[in-house]
Motif scaffolding. Structure first.
Motif, PDB file in Angstrom:
ATOM      1  N   MET A 216       0.799  -1.218   0.000  1.00 19.62           N
ATOM      2  CA  MET A 216       0.000   0.000   0.000  1.00 19.62           C
ATOM      3  C   MET A 216       0.833   1.271   0.000  1.00 19.62           C
ATOM      4  O   MET A 216       0.394   2.291  -0.500  1.00 19.62           O
ATOM      5  CB  MET A 216      -0.908  -0.001   1.244  1.00 19.62           C
TER       6      MET A 216
ATOM      7  N   ILE B   3       0.377  -8.143  -1.363  1.00 24.75           N
ATOM      8  CA  ILE B   3      -0.554  -9.071  -0.711  1.00 24.75           C
ATOM      9  C   ILE B   3      -1.996  -8.758  -1.053  1.00 24.75           C
ATOM     10  O   ILE B   3      -2.813  -9.662  -1.174  1.00 24.75           O
ATOM     11  CB  ILE B   3      -0.308  -9.072   0.818  1.00 24.75           C
ATOM     12  N   LEU B   4      -2.368  -7.511  -1.232  1.00 26.88           N
ATOM     13  CA  LEU B   4      -3.759  -7.184  -1.542  1.00 26.88           C
ATOM     14  C   LEU B   4      -3.939  -6.936  -3.026  1.00 26.88           C
ATOM     15  O   LEU B   4      -4.845  -7.475  -3.648  1.00 26.88           O
ATOM     16  CB  LEU B   4      -4.201  -5.947  -0.746  1.00 26.88           C
ATOM     17  N   MET B   5      -3.094  -6.109  -3.618  1.00 23.24           N
ATOM     18  CA  MET B   5      -3.134  -5.920  -5.057  1.00 23.24           C
ATOM     19  C   MET B   5      -2.319  -7.036  -5.704  1.00 23.24           C
ATOM     20  O   MET B   5      -1.641  -7.806  -5.035  1.00 23.24           O
ATOM     21  CB  MET B   5      -2.543  -4.564  -5.442  1.00 23.24           C
ATOM     22  N   TRP B   6      -2.387  -7.148  -7.023  1.00 21.08           N
ATOM     23  CA  TRP B   6      -1.715  -8.248  -7.697  1.00 21.08           C
ATOM     24  C   TRP B   6      -0.280  -7.860  -8.017  1.00 21.08           C
ATOM     25  O   TRP B   6       0.060  -6.691  -8.152  1.00 21.08           O
ATOM     26  CB  TRP B   6      -2.465  -8.607  -8.986  1.00 21.08           C
TER      27      TRP B   6
ATOM     28  N   PRO C 157      -1.351   2.227  -3.593  1.00 22.04           N
ATOM     29  CA  PRO C 157      -2.644   2.916  -3.493  1.00 22.04           C
ATOM     30  C   PRO C 157      -2.876   3.784  -2.270  1.00 22.04           C
ATOM     31  O   PRO C 157      -3.646   4.714  -2.333  1.00 22.04           O
ATOM     32  CB  PRO C 157      -3.650   1.767  -3.500  1.00 22.04           C
ATOM     33  N   LEU C 158      -2.284   3.488  -1.102  1.00 21.26           N
ATOM     34  CA  LEU C 158      -2.672   4.284   0.051  1.00 21.26           C
ATOM     35  C   LEU C 158      -1.795   5.500   0.260  1.00 21.26           C
ATOM     36  O   LEU C 158      -1.902   6.176   1.273  1.00 21.26           O
ATOM     37  CB  LEU C 158      -2.721   3.424   1.315  1.00 21.26           C
TER      38      LEU C 158
ATOM     39  N   LEU D 215      -8.388   8.333  -4.888  1.00 20.02           N
ATOM     40  CA  LEU D 215      -9.251   7.257  -4.393  1.00 20.02           C
ATOM     41  C   LEU D 215      -9.832   6.450  -5.545  1.00 20.02           C
ATOM     42  O   LEU D 215      -9.960   5.230  -5.468  1.00 20.02           O
ATOM     43  CB  LEU D 215     -10.382   7.854  -3.557  1.00 20.02           C
ATOM     44  N   ALA D 216     -10.143   7.125  -6.648  1.00 24.78           N
ATOM     45  CA  ALA D 216     -10.794   6.429  -7.751  1.00 24.78           C
ATOM     46  C   ALA D 216      -9.875   5.435  -8.438  1.00 24.78           C
ATOM     47  O   ALA D 216     -10.335   4.536  -9.114  1.00 24.78           O
ATOM     48  CB  ALA D 216     -11.295   7.443  -8.774  1.00 24.78           C
ATOM     49  N   GLY D 217      -8.583   5.608  -8.257  1.00 23.55           N
ATOM     50  CA  GLY D 217      -7.676   4.665  -8.875  1.00 23.55           C
ATOM     51  C   GLY D 217      -7.187   5.159 -10.226  1.00 23.55           C
ATOM     52  O   GLY D 217      -7.710   6.109 -10.790  1.00 23.55           O
TER      53      GLY D 217
ATOM     54  N   SER E 298      -7.297  -2.470 -14.217  1.00 23.61           N
ATOM     55  CA  SER E 298      -8.015  -1.570 -13.312  1.00 23.61           C
ATOM     56  C   SER E 298      -8.373  -0.319 -14.081  1.00 23.61           C
ATOM     57  O   SER E 298      -7.663   0.096 -14.982  1.00 23.61           O
ATOM     58  CB  SER E 298      -7.176  -1.225 -12.082  1.00 23.61           C
TER      59      SER E 298
ATOM     60  N   PRO F  88     -10.265   3.729 -13.546  1.00 17.66           N
ATOM     61  CA  PRO F  88     -10.686   4.680 -12.516  1.00 17.66           C
ATOM     62  C   PRO F  88     -12.189   4.582 -12.291  1.00 17.66           C
ATOM     63  O   PRO F  88     -12.967   4.504 -13.226  1.00 17.66           O
ATOM     64  CB  PRO F  88     -10.291   6.038 -13.086  1.00 17.66           C
TER      65      PRO F  88
END
Lengths: 188, 192
Positions: B117, B131-134, B141-142, B148-150, B161, B163
């Motif tokens: 993150m 571990i969370l994303m691929w 992301p964090l 937030l939308a990506g 992915s 947005p």
């Protein structure tokens, strides 16, 4: 030719018979035994389990057979949040289901991404597979899911099964090539 | 206050490496001034002070401040029932910390999540991957500069992915309105 109930058959001798069309019969068989493939990803799966349990019996509709194998199921119920990481797996499982197949997007997350407008959540499973019925709710009550299944049964009942078979066989007879189904690179 | 006693024992052992303990509502926090020695401090805390349960490791993005990252270790001792918090700062150029996996095995996944993150690497980690994303996802992301939308990304055969449609802004609830209609989550402009 007028519709007539007289036909050369004596029910007193040979037992009961129903006079119907092939389409109607096939669709009736299909809609009363839709076997779900529960793609239960998150909280909606709990409500799906509740629908399958005794209080909101899904078995009344012939759907208690929750086949987790895509080869043996008819309708995929996407219950829960589809993340981008899981999206490929959902698509693969959908591709492995045999025709005819339908999809129910259960709950807000499967329909549109739900409350998760974020970098990790696919905004609606209809971005990767064609959905027949959307169920609103977070999670939808079991009655709402049953209502969606009844609507799906209505959709199944209207399918022109025999017509499509006839069209396909006539195309084959005239050697009109079918458009080959796209095989996703992950499966080839 | 027993946690304060243990904090003082830590300070007695490590001296200037640790700051003075701050206390808030019964929670004791220590700042470790040199992030390279965090593994030593944690090992002492576990072996000598009985903090055998790592509750959490989390990271904070102080976007705009230097050092950019603060990593927070929450410790707990099952035998004595005391909590302790250790904080350490890492600058963005370095973005690296020694791992505490040797002290508590659970740190394995916590550190993987921080790497996924925030992008902070952990030296000596047995298996540092997302571990969370691929694996192969190009962003962290964090971080505060990640929307937030990506952002769009594409890895054929793995994941993609796009947005998310934010439709004018995050939906925010306003507490304390006179009825539910005033409080409901909707796009709120700053003058509201």
């Amino acid at each position: 030719m007028h519709a007539s109930t007289e036909f050369g058959y004596n029910s007193k001798i040979e037992g009961d018979a129903i006079h119907t069309r092939v389409d109607a019969a096939l669709n009736w068989f299909r809609k009363n035994s839709l076997w779900p493939m529960p793609m239960g990803l998150a909280c909606c799966a709990i409500e799906l389990m509740a629908t399958g349990a005794s209080r909101f019996d899904i078995s009344r509709f012939g759907m208690e057979v929750m086949r987790f194998s895509p080869r043996q199921s008819d309708v995929m119920i996407v219950a829960g949040t589809v993340t981008y990481k899981m999206a490929l797996a959902v698509k693969r499982i959908y591709d492995q289901m045999a025709e005819p197949k339908w999809v129910i997007a259960m709950g807000a997350c499967a329909s549109t991404g739900g409350m998760y407008r974020s970098y990790a959540v696919l905004q609606g499973v209809d971005n990767i597979i064609p959905v027949d019925v959307y169920v609103a709710g977070c999670p939808p009550r079991p009655e709402a899911l049953l209502d969606a299944l009844i609507k799906l049964q209505g959709k199944v009942a209207r399918e022109p099964v025999l017509k499509e078979l006839v069209i396909t066989s006539r195309k084959k007879a005239l050697s009109i090539p079918e458009k080959p189904a796209e095989v996703p690179p992950a499966l080839s | 206050m027993p946690a304060l006693d243990q904090a003082n024992q830590l300070i007695a052992q490590f001296g200037d490496l640790l700051s003075a303990p701050t206390e808030f509502r019964g929670e004791v926090t220590l700042v470790v001034n040199d992030s390279e020695r965090i593994a030593e401090v944690c090992a002492f805390a576990k072996n000598s002070l009985g903090f055998d349960y790592l509750v959490d490791i989390s990271s904070v993005d102080n976007y705009g401040d230097d050092p950019r990252w603060t990593v927070v270790y929450e410790l707990y001792g099952i035998s004595h029932g005391q909590y302790l918090r250790l904080k350490t700062n890492v600058s963005e150029e370095k973005s690296e910390l020694p791992t505490v996996t040797a002290v508590w095995r659970t740190a394995d996944w916590h550190e993987r999540e921080i790497y996924d993150m925030m992008g902070i690497r952990f030296r000596g980690h047995p298996d540092l991957r997302r571990i969370l994303m691929w694996e192969g996802y190009p962003y962290f992301p964090l971080r505060k500069d990640f929307p937030l939308a990506g952002k769009p990304s594409e890895m054929p055969d793995v994941a993609f992915s796009k947005p998310a449609p934010i439709e004018g802004g995050p939906f925010v609830a306003a507490p304390g309105g006179k009825d539910a209609i005033e409080r409901e989550p909707r796009v709120r402009t700053p003058e509201d």
